[in-house]
Scaffold this motif. Structure first.
Motif, PDB file in Angstrom:
ATOM      1  N   LYS A 141       0.830  -1.203   0.000  1.00 13.27           N
ATOM      2  CA  LYS A 141       0.000   0.000   0.000  1.00 13.27           C
ATOM      3  C   LYS A 141       0.867   1.257   0.000  1.00 13.27           C
ATOM      4  O   LYS A 141       0.535   2.251  -0.661  1.00 13.27           O
ATOM      5  CB  LYS A 141      -0.912   0.013   1.220  1.00 13.27           C
ATOM      6  N   ALA A 142       1.978   1.223   0.754  1.00 15.34           N
ATOM      7  CA  ALA A 142       2.836   2.409   0.853  1.00 15.34           C
ATOM      8  C   ALA A 142       3.400   2.794  -0.504  1.00 15.34           C
ATOM      9  O   ALA A 142       3.473   3.976  -0.852  1.00 15.34           O
ATOM     10  CB  ALA A 142       3.968   2.146   1.845  1.00 15.34           C
ATOM     11  N   LEU A 143       3.794   1.801  -1.285  1.00 13.72           N
ATOM     12  CA  LEU A 143       4.347   2.092  -2.602  1.00 13.72           C
ATOM     13  C   LEU A 143       3.272   2.652  -3.527  1.00 13.72           C
ATOM     14  O   LEU A 143       3.524   3.568  -4.316  1.00 13.72           O
ATOM     15  CB  LEU A 143       4.962   0.825  -3.196  1.00 13.72           C
ATOM     16  N   ALA A 144       2.050   2.127  -3.432  1.00 17.22           N
ATOM     17  CA  ALA A 144       0.949   2.658  -4.239  1.00 17.22           C
ATOM     18  C   ALA A 144       0.682   4.119  -3.888  1.00 17.22           C
ATOM     19  O   ALA A 144       0.467   4.958  -4.779  1.00 17.22           O
ATOM     20  CB  ALA A 144      -0.309   1.817  -4.024  1.00 17.22           C
ATOM     21  N   GLN A 145       0.704   4.441  -2.595  1.00 17.64           N
ATOM     22  CA  GLN A 145       0.487   5.828  -2.174  1.00 17.64           C
ATOM     23  C   GLN A 145       1.584   6.739  -2.707  1.00 17.64           C
ATOM     24  O   GLN A 145       1.327   7.869  -3.146  1.00 17.64           O
ATOM     25  CB  GLN A 145       0.434   5.910  -0.642  1.00 17.64           C
ATOM     26  N   ASP A 146       2.826   6.272  -2.690  1.00 18.92           N
ATOM     27  CA  ASP A 146       3.941   7.075  -3.183  1.00 18.92           C
ATOM     28  C   ASP A 146       3.788   7.338  -4.677  1.00 18.92           C
ATOM     29  O   ASP A 146       4.005   8.462  -5.154  1.00 18.92           O
ATOM     30  CB  ASP A 146       5.264   6.363  -2.890  1.00 18.92           C
ATOM     31  N   GLN A 147       3.407   6.312  -5.440  1.00 21.16           N
ATOM     32  CA  GLN A 147       3.240   6.485  -6.882  1.00 21.16           C
ATOM     33  C   GLN A 147       2.014   7.346  -7.197  1.00 21.16           C
ATOM     34  O   GLN A 147       1.996   8.067  -8.198  1.00 21.16           O
ATOM     35  CB  GLN A 147       3.124   5.117  -7.554  1.00 21.16           C
ATOM     36  N   TRP A 148       0.993   7.285  -6.358  1.00 25.52           N
ATOM     37  CA  TRP A 148      -0.166   8.172  -6.509  1.00 25.52           C
ATOM     38  C   TRP A 148       0.270   9.627  -6.398  1.00 25.52           C
ATOM     39  O   TRP A 148      -0.155  10.475  -7.193  1.00 25.52           O
ATOM     40  CB  TRP A 148      -1.206   7.825  -5.442  1.00 25.52           C
ATOM     41  N   ARG A 149       1.146   9.931  -5.447  1.00 25.60           N
ATOM     42  CA  ARG A 149       1.637  11.313  -5.301  1.00 25.60           C
ATOM     43  C   ARG A 149       2.433  11.735  -6.525  1.00 25.60           C
ATOM     44  O   ARG A 149       2.335  12.878  -6.979  1.00 25.60           O
ATOM     45  CB  ARG A 149       2.498  11.424  -4.034  1.00 25.60           C
ATOM     46  N   LYS A 150       3.232  10.811  -7.074  1.00 23.50           N
ATOM     47  CA  LYS A 150       4.025  11.160  -8.256  1.00 23.50           C
ATOM     48  C   LYS A 150       3.136  11.443  -9.455  1.00 23.50           C
ATOM     49  O   LYS A 150       3.424  12.346 -10.260  1.00 23.50           O
ATOM     50  CB  LYS A 150       5.008  10.037  -8.569  1.00 23.50           C
ATOM     51  N   LEU A 151       2.055  10.685  -9.595  1.00 16.22           N
ATOM     52  CA  LEU A 151       1.126  10.951 -10.694  1.00 16.22           C
ATOM     53  C   LEU A 151       0.467  12.321 -10.529  1.00 16.22           C
ATOM     54  O   LEU A 151       0.288  13.066 -11.499  1.00 16.22           O
ATOM     55  CB  LEU A 151       0.054   9.857 -10.752  1.00 16.22           C
TER      56      LEU A 151
END
Length: 777
Positions: free
Chosen positions: A116-126
């Motif tokens: 989940k943490a990695l998904a949240q990080d990539q969401w911020r990058k998008l």
């Protein structure tokens, strides 16, 4: 970081050597040269809004591997990018996905991340790209509020999720996602190398189910996978995704030089093979680096280690009158609230923190800004993981990486052979033919859609396994029908298993302090890891196992902060069921095949963290367990048995010591952990083989692919095992060569030199070449 130290890691290393009083801790220094960038333009320009978004982030041109990924995806190819961390892999999927979605307002994409943490990080990058008005983006996982889920399904065009949610939340409810599936253009799989063993097998089946539903709704999405380097990329993609891929292995991004040092704690007792604690060396290193203003990340293997090391470091800072630095070091691990993690990430990124002690939670692609150095407390288990962690240091300027070796055989082998870290990465072990996992996902697939002849193409690589399982399910009344098979039960099979367990005999793990379930475990794993008194690790958290409820099938645990871990004491027996393959050895034969295993946990040991010192042992009264798995076994011929006898080498001790060392060193040839394996040796002979035999097998019902991968590289495994044993300076065996903290028979009997001789002769070394190792006895 001061200008004096910057770019002068040799001077710093020399100061550490001098402070260590010349005890030989610095065993290797590897210099990784800088790499210049190679740019390329895509064959066709990207859409203007995306060009503008890239310019806002300061990106004027693409690296060659990014342009190649964009070109291949545009041509309809499935794309896999295998490059190190910090190489710009995110753009390898964001560019083709966003470019296509900006041109086609109906197109959709799934992004799959292992955490989940990695998904949240990539969401911020998008979101940083500033295109979410045209391309709405959202994360969809177990934390997503129910009131938001329909809105995400209907409006969002990129959904970031994880395999667990895809399995249990999206695929069984595919009717709610019908519009999304109908227009699904891309499926992105990030960090592909994390999908190995049991988790990898489940993931392979989840992807097959996803592809089957896409076909039903008329879409054929392009898969874009990114990963750290792997030793078998084509095989991994075939097993995990089941499609042909355009593979990109070149890293065209710039990289500053890097210094990698291997630091081996000194011997306290050479003959007994006892070394100083690796944790003590890590504390010395980090305090020194913090004193000099060097921003550092320390990687450890568990939350308990992270918490203990943080305590040791703060105590040492106080002893050295550096109390002002105590607030500048924190730990980062699973178990923190999301807002606590984000705050630590913010402080790291801003430079407010000097040091962080992390588990693998920070190994993956979460952006924490610029760090100067990385300390690795023990070998992470794979070459890929080593370089993932090393990549956290020196992204913009020269970085320092220090691997502090522990006493275990893998660490010591790497200390003797540092060039091992520069060779190609190990192969990933995945075996989709595990019948227990296959049956569970077939039930889910039939629940989602009736199973017909057209579905064969999604399971074609599994041979007759699917047909056999379908026939068995029909006999059990789970399925019915003629050419199309229908699910007959009201219950949803998705709820009966998780993606990190094997069989349907699930136990709940309940945290009594919260009154909440924290996970599931197979019955077999309960006996080995959740017996009363055990210390259980879950998502980096440490728990003490209080009790087992046999009727409700619940293991009750409590959070614990302890300085020890536990290992079971077991009695085991094996039976050969089927031989798949064999290889001739000099003085023996190696086999691969199916085994029946009977084991019983009869007690456990408490061992101190970092040192493996045995603190105590207790007996248990647990039932025996039986299962079938996959393993390899080595049978020793009579002639070699006679040689051992003539040289007064203990036959059982030689086999037993070899077994321990082979299991300990298997991570050198396959992405595995010794906890995933088990073994047993027989002398004077095994009833099925009629010869003295060493068995090594996957410690899971049905197998997980580890033994198969090791069997393919058996000669290399035996050679590295022999050399590690022979070169260890201890007199008669130690934790760095043949002793195992997991041994159920108290490491008796063991014959270190008999093992070295046995392995040398099995590898074909002549007697006059193998015999000199005995002179060191």
């Amino acid at each position: 970081m001061s200008e004096k130290v910057q770019g002068a890691w040799d001077e710093l290393l020399q100061r550490f050597v001098n402070a260590a009083d010349g005890k030989g801790q610095l065993v290797a220094v590897l210099k990784i040269p800088a790499r210049e960038p190679v740019y390329a333009d895509p064959e066709e320009p990207i859409s203007p809004p995306l060009q503008q978004a890239l310019r806002r982030l300061g990106i004027e041109r693409l690296y060659r591997h990014q342009a190649e990924a964009l070109n291949a995806a545009r041509k309809g190819h499935h794309v896999a990018v295998f490059t190190p961390t910090a190489s710009g892999k995110t753009l390898c999927y964001n560019l083709p996905v966003l470019d296509a979605l900006l041109r086609d307002p109906n197109a959709r994409a799934f992004y799959l991340f292992p955490t989940k943490a990695l998904a949240q990080d990539q969401w911020r990058k998008l979101r940083e790209l500033g295109l979410t008005e045209q391309v709405p983006v959202a994360t969809y996982d177990g934390d997503t509020p129910e009131r938001e889920r329909r809105l995400i399904r209907d409006r969002c065009r990129i959904v970031l999720t994880n395999p667990d949610m895809l399995h249990a939340g999206i695929l069984p409810n595919h009717q709610l996602w019908a519009h999304f599936f109908r227009h699904l253009r891309f499926v992105v799989v990030d960090e592909l190398h994390t999908y190995r063993g049991i988790f990898g097998i489940h993931f392979a089946w989840v992807i097959r189910r996803l592809r089957r539903l896409c076909h039903f709704y008329g879409s054929e999405p392009i898969f874009i996978c990114t990963s750290a380097t792997l030793g078998n990329p084509q095989e991994a993609l075939r097993n995990l995704i089941g499609l042909p891929f355009h593979i990109i292995g070149e890293d065209a991004s710039p990289s500053p030089p890097k210094t990698l040092a291997i630091w081996d704690p000194p011997y306290l007792d050479l003959e007994a093979g006892i070394r100083a604690k690796a944790s003590t060396e890590a504390v010395r290193w980090l305090v020194r680096l913090m004193r000099e203003g060097i921003r550092t990340i320390v990687f450890v293997k568990s939350r308990a280690m992270a918490d203990l090391l943080l305590r040791f470091i703060r105590e040492q800072l106080s002893r050295e009158w550096l109390d002002d630095l105590k607030s500048k070091v924190v730990s980062y691990r699973a178990g923190y609230l999301p807002e606590e993690r984000r705050e630590i990430e913010r402080r790291l990124f801003s430079g407010d923190l000097l040091a962080v002690i992390a588990t693998s939670a920070l190994e993956l692609g979460i952006d924490v800004g610029e760090l100067d150095a990385a300390l690795l407390l023990g070998y992470p288990g794979t070459i890929a993981s080593t370089w993932q962690r090393a990549g956290r240091a020196g992204r913009q300027k020269e970085g320092l990486v220090v691997l502090i070796a522990t006493a275990n055989p893998v660490d010591q082998h790497i200390a003797q052979h540092p060039e091992f870290l520069l060779q190609g990465a190990e192969p990933i072990a995945v075996s989709p033919r595990n019948p227990y996992i296959a049956a569970a996902h077939l039930m889910c697939a039939v629940y989602e859609l009736p199973l017909g002849e057209d579905d064969r193409k999604f399971f074609a690589d599994l041979g007759d396994l699917v047909e056999a399982l379908v026939a068995r399910m029909e006999e059990q009344g789970l399925l019915s029908g003629g050419r199309r098979k229908f699910w007959q039960w009201r219950e949803r099979p998705h709820n009966t298993f998780g993606l990190r367990t094997i069989t349907g005999q699930q136990w709940q793990i309940v945290d009594r302090s919260r009154g909440a379930a924290i996970g599931l475990a197979d019955r077999e794993r309960v006996f080995r890891t959740l017996y009363p008194g055990a210390i259980y690790l879950h998502m980096g958290e440490t728990y003490f196992v209080e009790a087992l409820d046999w009727q409700k099938q619940v293991a009750y645990v409590q959070p614990a902060t302890v300085d020890y871990y536990t290992v079971p004491l077991e009695e085991k027996d094996t039976q050969v069921l089927k031989v798949w393959a064999q290889k001739p050895l000099r003085g023996g034969t190696a086999f691969l095949g199916e085994l029946a295993v009977r084991q019983q946990v009869i007690g456990f040991k408490r061992l101190r963290l970092f040192t493996d010192e045995v603190l105590s042992a207790e007996l248990l009264d647990l039932p025996a367990d039986e299962y079938e798995t996959v393993g390899f076994w080595i049978c020793v011929d009579d002639g070699l048995v006679q040689e051992l006898d003539e040289r007064e080498l203990h036959l059982m001790g030689s086999l037993h010591a070899s077994e321990h060392a082979i299991i300990a060193l298997m991570p050198l040839v396959a992405m595995t952990d010794p906890d995933d394996l088990a073994g047993i040796s027989y002398a004077p002979w095994h009833p099925d083989t009629r010869r003295p035999t060493i068995f090594v097998y996957d410690a899971f019902p049905g197998g997980a692919g580890f033994a198969e991968t090791a069997f393919e590289r058996l000669a290399e495994l035996l050679e590295r095992t022999k050399e590690t044993i022979a070169r260890c300076p201890c007199k008669s065996g130690c934790p760095s060569c043949v002793q195992s903290p997991r041994c159920g028979s108290e490491n008796r009997p063991l014959d270190k030199w008999g093992a070295a001789y046995l392995l040398a002769r099995l590898l074909g070394e002549p007697i006059d070449a193998a015999a000199p190792v005995l002179e060191r006895r």
